[in-house]
Design an enzyme around this catalytic site. Structure first.
Site, PDB file in Angstrom:
ATOM      1  CE1 TYR A 147     -22.176  12.479  31.009  1.00 55.23           C
ATOM      2  CE2 TYR A 147     -21.926  14.686  30.104  1.00 55.23           C
ATOM      3  CZ  TYR A 147     -22.086  13.848  31.191  1.00 55.23           C
ATOM      4  OH  TYR A 147     -22.175  14.386  32.459  1.00 55.23           O
ATOM      5  CE  LYS A 151     -25.653  12.413  32.267  1.00 52.58           C
ATOM      6  NZ  LYS A 151     -26.082  12.084  33.637  1.00 52.58           N
ATOM      7  CB  VAL A 189      -9.737  20.873  33.208  1.00 51.20           C
ATOM      8  CG1 VAL A 189     -10.864  21.584  33.950  1.00 51.20           C
ATOM      9  CG2 VAL A 189      -8.584  21.793  32.951  1.00 51.20           C
ATOM     10  CB  VAL A 190     -10.445  20.427  38.625  1.00 51.47           C
ATOM     11  CG1 VAL A 190     -10.003  20.580  40.074  1.00 51.47           C
ATOM     12  CG2 VAL A 190     -11.219  21.675  38.179  1.00 51.47           C
ATOM     13  CB  SER A 191      -8.731  15.387  38.480  1.00 53.21           C
ATOM     14  OG  SER A 191      -9.445  15.324  37.275  1.00 53.21           O
ATOM     15  CG  PHE A 193      -4.884  21.951  35.012  1.00 47.97           C
ATOM     16  CD1 PHE A 193      -4.511  21.151  33.931  1.00 47.97           C
ATOM     17  CD2 PHE A 193      -5.441  23.203  34.750  1.00 47.97           C
ATOM     18  CE1 PHE A 193      -4.707  21.580  32.610  1.00 47.97           C
ATOM     19  CE2 PHE A 193      -5.629  23.643  33.438  1.00 47.97           C
ATOM     20  CZ  PHE A 193      -5.274  22.832  32.368  1.00 47.97           C
ATOM     21  N   GLY A 209      -6.140  27.540  25.554  1.00 46.77           N
ATOM     22  CA  GLY A 209      -6.520  27.771  26.955  1.00 46.77           C
ATOM     23  C   GLY A 209      -7.493  28.931  27.119  1.00 46.77           C
ATOM     24  NE  ARG A 213     -15.709  23.096  29.745  1.00 49.66           N
ATOM     25  CZ  ARG A 213     -15.423  23.383  28.479  1.00 49.66           C
ATOM     26  NH1 ARG A 213     -15.378  24.650  28.046  1.00 49.66           N
ATOM     27  NH2 ARG A 213     -15.188  22.395  27.614  1.00 49.66           N
ATOM     28  CG  ASP A 275     -12.874  21.153  24.718  1.00 46.94           C
ATOM     29  OD1 ASP A 275     -12.236  20.212  25.188  1.00 46.94           O
ATOM     30  OD2 ASP A 275     -13.206  22.150  25.378  1.00 46.94           O
TER      31      ASP A 275
HETATM   32  P1  NAD Z   1     -18.586   9.663  38.594  1.00 44.13           P
HETATM   33  O1  NAD Z   1     -18.083   8.998  37.374  1.00 44.13           O
HETATM   34  O2  NAD Z   1     -17.666   9.834  39.747  1.00 44.13           O
HETATM   35  O3  NAD Z   1     -19.893   8.929  39.136  1.00 44.13           O
HETATM   36  C1  NAD Z   1     -20.767   8.185  38.338  1.00 44.13           C
HETATM   37  C2  NAD Z   1     -21.098   6.896  39.072  1.00 44.13           C
HETATM   38  O4  NAD Z   1     -22.023   6.134  38.289  1.00 44.13           O
HETATM   39  C3  NAD Z   1     -19.882   5.996  39.272  1.00 44.13           C
HETATM   40  O5  NAD Z   1     -19.836   5.546  40.610  1.00 44.13           O
HETATM   41  C4  NAD Z   1     -20.101   4.844  38.303  1.00 44.13           C
HETATM   42  O6  NAD Z   1     -19.479   3.645  38.710  1.00 44.13           O
HETATM   43  C5  NAD Z   1     -21.608   4.773  38.279  1.00 44.13           C
HETATM   44  N1  NAD Z   1     -22.160   4.155  37.069  1.00 44.13           N
HETATM   45  C6  NAD Z   1     -21.830   4.403  35.771  1.00 44.13           C
HETATM   46  N2  NAD Z   1     -22.576   3.657  34.950  1.00 44.13           N
HETATM   47  C7  NAD Z   1     -23.433   2.931  35.741  1.00 44.13           C
HETATM   48  C8  NAD Z   1     -24.444   1.984  35.477  1.00 44.13           C
HETATM   49  N3  NAD Z   1     -24.747   1.615  34.213  1.00 44.13           N
HETATM   50  N4  NAD Z   1     -25.105   1.432  36.518  1.00 44.13           N
HETATM   51  C9  NAD Z   1     -24.790   1.761  37.804  1.00 44.13           C
HETATM   52  N5  NAD Z   1     -23.827   2.665  38.101  1.00 44.13           N
HETATM   53  C10 NAD Z   1     -23.159   3.239  37.085  1.00 44.13           C
HETATM   54  O7  NAD Z   1     -19.170  11.076  38.136  1.00 44.13           O
HETATM   55  P2  NAD Z   1     -19.754  12.303  38.973  1.00 44.13           P
HETATM   56  O8  NAD Z   1     -18.920  13.474  38.662  1.00 44.13           O
HETATM   57  O9  NAD Z   1     -19.978  11.923  40.377  1.00 44.13           O
HETATM   58  O10 NAD Z   1     -21.140  12.506  38.229  1.00 44.13           O
HETATM   59  C11 NAD Z   1     -22.360  12.044  38.780  1.00 44.13           C
HETATM   60  C12 NAD Z   1     -23.511  12.451  37.860  1.00 44.13           C
HETATM   61  O11 NAD Z   1     -23.541  13.864  37.715  1.00 44.13           O
HETATM   62  C13 NAD Z   1     -23.409  11.869  36.446  1.00 44.13           C
HETATM   63  O12 NAD Z   1     -24.691  11.477  36.013  1.00 44.13           O
HETATM   64  C14 NAD Z   1     -22.905  13.026  35.625  1.00 44.13           C
HETATM   65  O13 NAD Z   1     -23.335  12.949  34.288  1.00 44.13           O
HETATM   66  C15 NAD Z   1     -23.533  14.215  36.352  1.00 44.13           C
HETATM   67  N6  NAD Z   1     -22.739  15.430  36.119  1.00 44.13           N
HETATM   68  C16 NAD Z   1     -21.539  15.620  36.774  1.00 44.13           C
HETATM   69  C17 NAD Z   1     -20.805  16.765  36.494  1.00 44.13           C
HETATM   70  C18 NAD Z   1     -19.495  17.043  37.197  1.00 44.13           C
HETATM   71  O14 NAD Z   1     -18.858  18.041  36.874  1.00 44.13           O
HETATM   72  N7  NAD Z   1     -19.049  16.250  38.132  1.00 44.13           N
HETATM   73  C19 NAD Z   1     -21.269  17.696  35.560  1.00 44.13           C
HETATM   74  C20 NAD Z   1     -22.468  17.447  34.911  1.00 44.13           C
HETATM   75  C21 NAD Z   1     -23.211  16.313  35.202  1.00 44.13           C
HETATM   76  N1  UDP Z   2      -8.625  20.548  29.508  1.00 50.88           N
HETATM   77  C1  UDP Z   2      -7.309  20.962  29.377  1.00 50.88           C
HETATM   78  N2  UDP Z   2      -6.332  20.147  29.868  1.00 50.88           N
HETATM   79  C2  UDP Z   2      -6.593  18.968  30.468  1.00 50.88           C
HETATM   80  C3  UDP Z   2      -7.944  18.556  30.611  1.00 50.88           C
HETATM   81  C4  UDP Z   2      -8.936  19.360  30.101  1.00 50.88           C
HETATM   82  O1  UDP Z   2      -7.021  22.035  28.843  1.00 50.88           O
HETATM   83  O2  UDP Z   2      -5.621  18.283  30.893  1.00 50.88           O
HETATM   84  C5  UDP Z   2      -9.684  21.431  29.009  1.00 50.88           C
HETATM   85  C6  UDP Z   2     -10.698  20.753  28.081  1.00 50.88           C
HETATM   86  O3  UDP Z   2     -10.205  20.794  26.746  1.00 50.88           O
HETATM   87  C7  UDP Z   2     -11.922  21.613  28.281  1.00 50.88           C
HETATM   88  C8  UDP Z   2     -11.829  22.048  29.741  1.00 50.88           C
HETATM   89  O4  UDP Z   2     -10.462  21.858  30.119  1.00 50.88           O
HETATM   90  O5  UDP Z   2     -11.875  22.755  27.459  1.00 50.88           O
HETATM   91  C9  UDP Z   2     -12.714  21.270  30.682  1.00 50.88           C
HETATM   92  O6  UDP Z   2     -12.486  19.907  30.439  1.00 50.88           O
HETATM   93  P1  UDP Z   2     -13.132  18.744  31.332  1.00 50.88           P
HETATM   94  O7  UDP Z   2     -12.723  17.459  30.702  1.00 50.88           O
HETATM   95  O8  UDP Z   2     -12.796  18.955  32.762  1.00 50.88           O
HETATM   96  O9  UDP Z   2     -14.702  18.949  31.227  1.00 50.88           O
HETATM   97  P2  UDP Z   2     -15.726  19.363  30.080  1.00 50.88           P
HETATM   98  O10 UDP Z   2     -16.318  20.610  30.587  1.00 50.88           O
HETATM   99  O11 UDP Z   2     -15.006  19.586  28.786  1.00 50.88           O
HETATM  100  O12 UDP Z   2     -16.656  18.216  30.015  1.00 50.88           O
END
Ligand code: NAD
Ligand code: UDP
Length: 320
Positions: A147, A151, A189-191, A193, A209, A213, A275
């Site tokens: 990842y 990215k 982590v949010v989902s 917890f 802990g 973030r 992590d």
């Molecule tokens: P998510 O997993 O809910 O959404 C990603 C979507 O992309 C999904 O609907 C998945 O089915 C689709 N997808 C994956 N691979 C694909 C492919 N090869 N072709 C077509 N579709 C594909 O995640 P999200 O949290 O909504 O994240 C969306 C974007 O934001 C991602 O690029 C992620 O890296 C970036 N991002 C999110 C967070 C966050 O905290 N949510 C943080 C940093 C970056």
């Molecule tokens: N984490 C945790 N318990 C969980 C899931 C995640 O303590 O059930 C921690 C994880 O180790 C990280 C932070 O929460 O330090 C955020 O994790 P998340 O997977 O949400 O996102 P990240 O920022 O690591 O991509």
């Protein structure tokens, strides 16, 4: 600003993408939502399907796409560690081949394109908070590398398509974002917890802990994303979008227990490899260039998010 533009949202059936599709429709544009439903689902956009300006297409962005649009938001990529580590080769392909395909499309059409990049490009940062000028501290061969490096390579491709082909690009470095429509089993982590708290199960804290973030509510994030897309064309450098208020994971666990009134207890489990120990955006460029700063504090955002998970828990207990 928007009018009858046609806008492609890749990953549009995911957590952030589905909200973005709604907001773009509200601006009066046509939306083409492209998704392979790896982590997203049709359910996330079910309410939009009948909208006359909305179209849903199943497609994997690792393969070329021939459509006609004015703007492209490239969000397709699994975002949670559990999901992106499930098939790491596919994760890198989605980030790199997907970026090449979407940039090629933008080049042919003369379309503006925004990349959903991530704070993960900073790795386990040694500079805190993280400004866009920081190059990061990333393990190229760890379990998060598919990842992080995918990215990072996508950012390189975006900048090179701009330098070499004059493609109009935006790069948004997204920090941890949460809200309704997160996948309940994405392991984030949010989902985790909230689901654990609502079921009075143990709350799984990884490590001690003490890692931090900074959590951004999805509405703030999507506002920032659309502002970046409509910003001046000179804003083609990476921009951090995230909430700069930092919490330890323990503080988050305690807040979730308080807000859900849960009987859950904390249990400590091993910290996953690589992590990041701390994460907090320097969001001053977003403030300066976009006049963007987050409005929703963590407590308020969790209060808006918990009812969504309550519905999921209620539905799943009815189905047992
Ligand atoms: P998510 O997993 O809910 O959404 C990603 C979507 O992309 C999904 O609907 C998945 O089915 C689709 N997808 C994956 N691979 C694909 C492919 N090869 N072709 C077509 N579709 C594909 O995640 P999200 O949290 O909504 O994240 C969306 C974007 O934001 C991602 O690029 C992620 O890296 C970036 N991002 C999110 C967070 C966050 O905290 N949510 C943080 C940093 C970056
Ligand atoms: N984490 C945790 N318990 C969980 C899931 C995640 O303590 O059930 C921690 C994880 O180790 C990280 C932070 O929460 O330090 C955020 O994790 P998340 O997977 O949400 O996102 P990240 O920022 O690591 O991509």
């Amino acid at each position: 600003m928007y009018g009858q533009k046609s806008v492609l949202v890749t990953g549009g059936a995911g957590f952030l993408g589905s909200h973005l599709c709604e907001k773009i429709l509200e601006k009066g544009c046509n939306v083409l939502c492209v998704d392979n439903f790896f982590t997203g689902s049709r359910n996330n956009v079910e309410h939009l399907i009948k909208h006359e300006r909305f179209e849903l297409m199943r497609h994997d962005i690792c393969f070329p796409l021939y459509v006609e649009v004015d703007e492209i938001y490239n969000l397709a990529c699994p975002a949670s560690p559990v999901h992106y580590q499930h098939d790491p080769v596919q994760t890198t392909k989605t980030s790199v081949l997907g970026a090449i395909n979407m940039l090629g499309l933008a080049k042919r059409l003369g379309a503006k394109i925004l990349q959903a990049s991530t704070s993960e490009i900073y790795g386990d940062p040694k500079v805190h908070p993280q400004p866009e000028t920081y190059w990061g501290h990333v393990n190229p061969i760890g379990i998060r590398s598919c990842y992080d490096e995918g990215k990072r390579c996508a950012e390189t491709l975006f900048i090179d398509y701009q330098r070499q082909n004059d493609v109009n690009i935006r790069i948004m470095r997204i920090f941890n974002t949460y809200g309704p429509r997160m996948h309940p089993e994405d392991g984030r982590v949010v989902s985790n917890f909230i689901m654990q708290a609502l079921r009075d199960l143990d709350i799984t804290v990884y490590g001690d802990g003490g890692q931090t973030r900074s959590f951004c509510y999805r509405d703030d994030l999507v506002d920032g994303m659309m502002l970046l897309m409509s910003a001046d064309d000179s804003i083609n450098m990476p921009i951090n979008i995230g909430n700069p208020i930092e919490f330890t994971i323990l503080q988050l666990a305690e807040l979730v227990i308080e807000l859900t009134g849960s009987k859950s207890k904390l249990v400590f489990q091993p910290l996953p490899q690589d992590d990041p120990m701390q994460r907090k955006p320097d969001a001053s460029l977003a403030k300066h260039h976009l006049n963007w700063s987050p409005k929703v504090e963590l407590r308020e955002g969790l209060e808006k998010t918990i009812p969504y998970f309550e519905t999921i828990v209620a539905e799943s207990s009815q189905n047992v």
